[in-house]
Design a protein around this motif. Structure first.
Motif, short mmCIF file in Angstrom:
data_model
loop_
_atom_site.label_atom_id
_atom_site.label_comp_id
_atom_site.label_asym_id
_atom_site.label_seq_id
_atom_site.Cartn_x
_atom_site.Cartn_y
_atom_site.Cartn_z
N ASN A 92 -10.13 -11.22 -0.56
CA ASN A 92 -11.37 -11.90 -1.37
C ASN A 92 -12.39 -10.90 -1.62
OD1 ASN A 92 -13.69 -13.63 -1.69
ND2 ASN A 92 -13.88 -14.35 0.26
N CYS A 132 -7.99 -7.16 4.15
CA CYS A 132 -8.12 -8.70 3.78
C CYS A 132 -6.93 -8.79 2.82
CB CYS A 132 -9.44 -8.93 3.21
SG CYS A 132 -9.76 -10.71 2.79
N TYR A 175 -17.50 -8.75 6.93
CA TYR A 175 -17.14 -7.49 7.78
C TYR A 175 -18.53 -6.87 7.97
CZ TYR A 175 -12.37 -9.20 6.45
OH TYR A 175 -11.41 -9.71 5.79
N LYS A 187 -8.97 -22.81 4.64
CA LYS A 187 -8.65 -23.06 3.49
C LYS A 187 -7.65 -23.89 3.16
CE LYS A 187 -11.81 -20.24 3.12
NZ LYS A 187 -12.01 -18.71 3.31
N ASP A 238 -6.70 -9.49 7.76
CA ASP A 238 -7.44 -11.18 7.75
C ASP A 238 -6.64 -11.83 6.60
OD1 ASP A 238 -8.84 -13.39 7.17
OD2 ASP A 238 -10.63 -12.13 6.97
C1 LIG Z 1 -12.98 -18.04 3.98
C2 LIG Z 1 -12.46 -16.72 4.47
C3 LIG Z 1 -12.57 -16.68 6.12
C4 LIG Z 1 -12.49 -17.89 6.81
O1 LIG Z 1 -13.37 -17.87 7.85
P1 LIG Z 1 -13.65 -19.32 8.92
O2 LIG Z 1 -14.74 -18.74 9.54
O3 LIG Z 1 -12.28 -19.23 9.56
O4 LIG Z 1 -13.87 -20.33 7.92
C5 LIG Z 1 -12.04 -15.55 6.74
N1 LIG Z 1 -11.51 -14.32 5.95
C6 LIG Z 1 -11.94 -14.68 4.55
C7 LIG Z 1 -11.42 -13.17 3.74
C8 LIG Z 1 -12.49 -15.48 3.80
O5 LIG Z 1 -12.30 -15.58 2.52
#
Ligand SMILES: *Cc1c(COP(=O)(O)O)cnc(C)c1O
Length: 356
Positions: free
Chosen positions: A160, A156, A106, A215, A185
């Motif tokens: 993550n 999110c 982001y 994922k 997200d």
């Molecule tokens: C892995 C991840 C994504 C995935 O991104 P892509 O571009 O779809 O592979 C998106 N947001 C988060 C928080 C992630 O960890």
């Protein structure tokens, strides 16, 4: 939503590609300057892909329950995040709000677009700090009137690197507090028992939910992200995205994976079983201080000495992510849940680790 858009996007005449002009079925296609010869047998590699990914989005509706009319696909959710910034944020003027520690993309994409980043950190136990958030949003509202404003707020969930998902009611509260675009997200949604923010779309037209096939659907190489939002909002995304953002091979891989939902479900069960087992075993290790609860396919683990353990594991051929520099993540490693065999190798290595 219209009021929040950048003027140039609101007034955009979209690029009209050949595949948009004519969508029926014909026998002779001489409209796109393609090469009529296909040197990669039966791969349709000589033809431009479907710009609207119609077949995949139909399958997405059937398998994931995300309404066809409310989806747009991106080259990974990364592209969708970038497109959100480009749709709504005037470079050098507007800003977004993040709640760190969170997904690094982001901020990077905001920086690339010259969009400001404000933060309201999560609490040390990775919850949303509602008093701080409502105070921040109140102050931002009062100070409006100059150039630019806060346009996007990213949640999110599951987050993550912390791994926890936020209860739907908290996401709803954020939507109530914020009068810009709330982006949820849900890249790790499949691993979580918590409800999806997709349920809130009818009540909050300024909400965007992001999903990905990278994922749980094990398709990281294909780059397939999904944005779900109000029809008016997705029509804006469709008008401004690269027309051919998803190649035919990616669309075909997505169709195959989604057509294999039963297998993916089994694979998901394996990961959830391993999540339980790994959590219990990690907690017994001498070098492990805290295993943060996970609604995702990874754990944030606080250890005695993250940097030393990171290098020790790398020396044994095991790569994890050192997240120690992230807010509230001192001495924390982020560990993806692998196969049983891979997890056993990690556990054995950690058990043999000697503190210095
Ligand atoms: C892995 C991840 C994504 C995935 O991104 P892509 O571009 O779809 O592979 C998106 N947001 C988060 C928080 C992630 O960890």
């Amino acid at each position: 939503m219209r009021e929040l858009l950048r003027k140039n996007i609101a007034n955009l005449t979209p690029y009209s590609c050949a595949r948009n002009d004519f969508t029926g079925k014909a026998e002779v296609y001489l409209d796109a300057n393609e090469n009529w010869q296909d040197f990669v047998e039966k791969a349709d590699a000589n033809r431009y892909p479907d710009p609207l990914s119609v077949a995949v989005r139909k399958k997405v509706e059937e398998v994931l329950g995300l309404p066809f009319s409310k989806t747009v696909l991106g080259n990974g959710s990364d592209e969708l995040i970038d497109n959100l910034l480009r749709c709504f944020c005037e470079p050098g003027k507007d800003s977004i709000l993040l709640m760190p520690p969170t997904y690094g993309a982001y901020k990077v994409f905001a920086d690339i677009n010259d969009v400001g980043v404000s933060t309201v950190p999560l609490t040390p136990s990775f919850g949303i700090d509602f008093p701080a958030l409502s105070e921040f949003l109140q102050r931002e509202k009062e100070n409006r009137g100059g150039e630019g404003r806060l346009k996007l707020l990213f949640i999110c969930s599951p987050n993550n690197p912390s791994g926890n998902a936020f209860p739907l009611d908290e996401v709803r509260q954020v939507c109530e507090l914020f009068d810009g675009i709330t982006v949820v997200d849900e890249a790790y949604y499949d691993f979580s028992e918590k409800e999806s923010a997709v349920k809130l779309l009818d009540s909050y037209p300024n909400l965007v939910v992001l999903r990905t096939l990278s994922k749980c659907w094990a398709l990281a190489s294909a780059r397939v992200g999904i944005a779900v939002a109000d029809e008016e909002m997705v029509s804006v995304f469709r008008s401004m995205k690269y027309p051919y953002n998803l190649g035919t091979p990616s669309q075909e891989l997505a169709l195959k994976a989604l057509g294999n939902a039963a297998e993916v479900e089994k694979g998901l069960c394996l990961i959830k079983d391993e999540r339980l087992r790994l959590e219990e075993k990690l907690k017994t290790l001498a070098c492990v201080r805290t295993v943060f609860p996970s609604d995702a396919n990874f754990f944030l683990v606080r250890v005695s000495d993250a940097l030393s353990i990171y290098h020790y594991l790398a020396g044994m051929g095991i790569i994890v992510r050192n997240r120690s520099k992230e807010l509230h993540c001192e001495n924390c490693l982020r560990v993806t849940i692998g196969s049983r065999k891979e997890n056993d190798r990690l556990l054995a290595a950690l058990a043999a680790y000697k503190e210095r």
